[in-house]
Design a protein around this motif. Structure first.
Motif, PDB file in Angstrom:
ATOM      1  N   GLY A   1       0.822  -1.209   0.000  1.00 21.31           N
ATOM      2  CA  GLY A   1       0.000   0.000   0.000  1.00 21.31           C
ATOM      3  C   GLY A   1       0.853   1.255   0.000  1.00 21.31           C
ATOM      4  O   GLY A   1       2.031   1.237  -0.344  1.00 21.31           O
ATOM      5  N   ALA A   2       0.238   2.356   0.414  1.00 22.79           N
ATOM      6  CA  ALA A   2       0.890   3.665   0.376  1.00 22.79           C
ATOM      7  C   ALA A   2       1.643   3.929   1.682  1.00 22.79           C
ATOM      8  O   ALA A   2       1.169   3.606   2.773  1.00 22.79           O
ATOM      9  CB  ALA A   2      -0.153   4.762   0.150  1.00 22.79           C
ATOM     10  N   PHE A   3       2.803   4.534   1.546  1.00 15.29           N
ATOM     11  CA  PHE A   3       3.695   4.797   2.679  1.00 15.29           C
ATOM     12  C   PHE A   3       2.985   5.582   3.781  1.00 15.29           C
ATOM     13  O   PHE A   3       3.009   5.204   4.950  1.00 15.29           O
ATOM     14  CB  PHE A   3       4.915   5.568   2.170  1.00 15.29           C
ATOM     15  CG  PHE A   3       5.996   5.792   3.184  1.00 15.29           C
ATOM     16  CD1 PHE A   3       7.104   4.957   3.242  1.00 15.29           C
ATOM     17  CD2 PHE A   3       5.941   6.862   4.070  1.00 15.29           C
ATOM     18  CE1 PHE A   3       8.118   5.159   4.162  1.00 15.29           C
ATOM     19  CE2 PHE A   3       6.938   7.073   5.000  1.00 15.29           C
ATOM     20  CZ  PHE A   3       8.031   6.218   5.043  1.00 15.29           C
ATOM     21  N   LYS A   4       2.349   6.702   3.419  1.00 11.70           N
ATOM     22  CA  LYS A   4       1.705   7.548   4.425  1.00 11.70           C
ATOM     23  C   LYS A   4       0.597   6.797   5.172  1.00 11.70           C
ATOM     24  O   LYS A   4       0.486   6.897   6.395  1.00 11.70           O
ATOM     25  CB  LYS A   4       1.121   8.807   3.790  1.00 11.70           C
ATOM     26  CG  LYS A   4       0.430   9.737   4.793  1.00 11.70           C
ATOM     27  CD  LYS A   4      -0.174  10.951   4.119  1.00 11.70           C
ATOM     28  CE  LYS A   4      -0.811  11.887   5.140  1.00 11.70           C
ATOM     29  NZ  LYS A   4      -1.915  11.238   5.895  1.00 11.70           N
ATOM     30  N   ASP A   5      -0.212   6.043   4.431  1.00 13.66           N
ATOM     31  CA  ASP A   5      -1.291   5.292   5.072  1.00 13.66           C
ATOM     32  C   ASP A   5      -0.743   4.279   6.063  1.00 13.66           C
ATOM     33  O   ASP A   5      -1.292   4.097   7.161  1.00 13.66           O
ATOM     34  CB  ASP A   5      -2.133   4.572   4.013  1.00 13.66           C
ATOM     35  CG  ASP A   5      -2.911   5.541   3.134  1.00 13.66           C
ATOM     36  OD1 ASP A   5      -3.079   6.710   3.535  1.00 13.66           O
ATOM     37  OD2 ASP A   5      -3.351   5.121   2.039  1.00 13.66           O
TER      38      ASP A   5
END
Length: 206
Positions: free
Chosen positions: A47-51
């Motif tokens: 998934g996405a780093f920030k999430d």
């Protein structure tokens, strides 16, 4: 016991099954209190780093992860679990990581080519690793072994001595790191057949 962190983003069951196939008990937990006594800790991730960072923070995992690393007990990051160890990522902006390994996470260039042929991003499928350390994670793994990747971003460590393996995909990038008890792979050992199982076995034996 190998403890696998469940923070809502990761290929958890396949990682757990991989360890079980090579003879090690592994449990998946969403309780940060379980990390306190973990013998060995695994941080997977997709998934996405920030999430992922948001989920780690909201789940109360960040300090337990840091305490585990500081204790000297074995730690393994997989895919995004490698990237999260770094200082920051440029994925969809600029976002702070765990800061355990100084360095940054950057996207593959959009003009990657090999012999004039354009390469697609994400980098997906089988590719070779070239070993740069005599790391215990790679004991019995031949230089040039093929492993399975799915990613659009890669890590650039500030300290090149932490690089344990590199891979070519239009450019040479760091595909595994090791610093003392901290190990992490950009590729997925749990999807890398016999080579991946050997890597999981090596981690379990530490």
């Amino acid at each position: 016991m190998i403890t696998i962190i469940d923070y809502g983003m990761g290929n958890l069951r396949s990682v757990q099954k991989g360890f079980e196939r090579v003879g090690f008990a592994a449990k998946v937990t969403a309780d940060p209190a379980d990390l306190r006594d973990a013998e060995k800790l695994v941080l997977p991730g997709v998934g996405a780093f920030k999430d992922c960072m948001d989920n780690l923070r909201e789940g109360g995992f960040i300090e337990p992860i840091r305490r585990h690393v500081e204790s000297g007990r074995p730690f393994l990051g997989i895919c995004l679990g490698l990237q999260l160890l770094f200082s920051e990522s440029e994925e969809f902006g600029r976002h702070q990581g765990l800061g355990i390994i100084p360095g940054k996470v950057v996207r593959f260039p959009g003009d990657l080519r090999v012999a004039g042929e354009e390469l697609k991003v994400p980098h997906m499928g089988w590719n070779q690793i070239r070993l740069r350390q005599d790391a215990p994670l790679f004991r019995g793994v031949a230089d040039g072994s093929a492993v399975y990747f799915v990613h659009s971003y890669y890590v650039i460590p500030d300290d090149p001595t932490v690089v344990a393996a590199v891979t070519d995909y239009g450019i040479e990038f760091c595909s595994a790191i090791r610093r003392e008890n901290v190990m992490a792979t950009q590729f997925h050992p749990e999807k890398s057949q016999q080579v991946g199982l050997r890597i999981l076995k090596n981690f379990g034996e530490m």
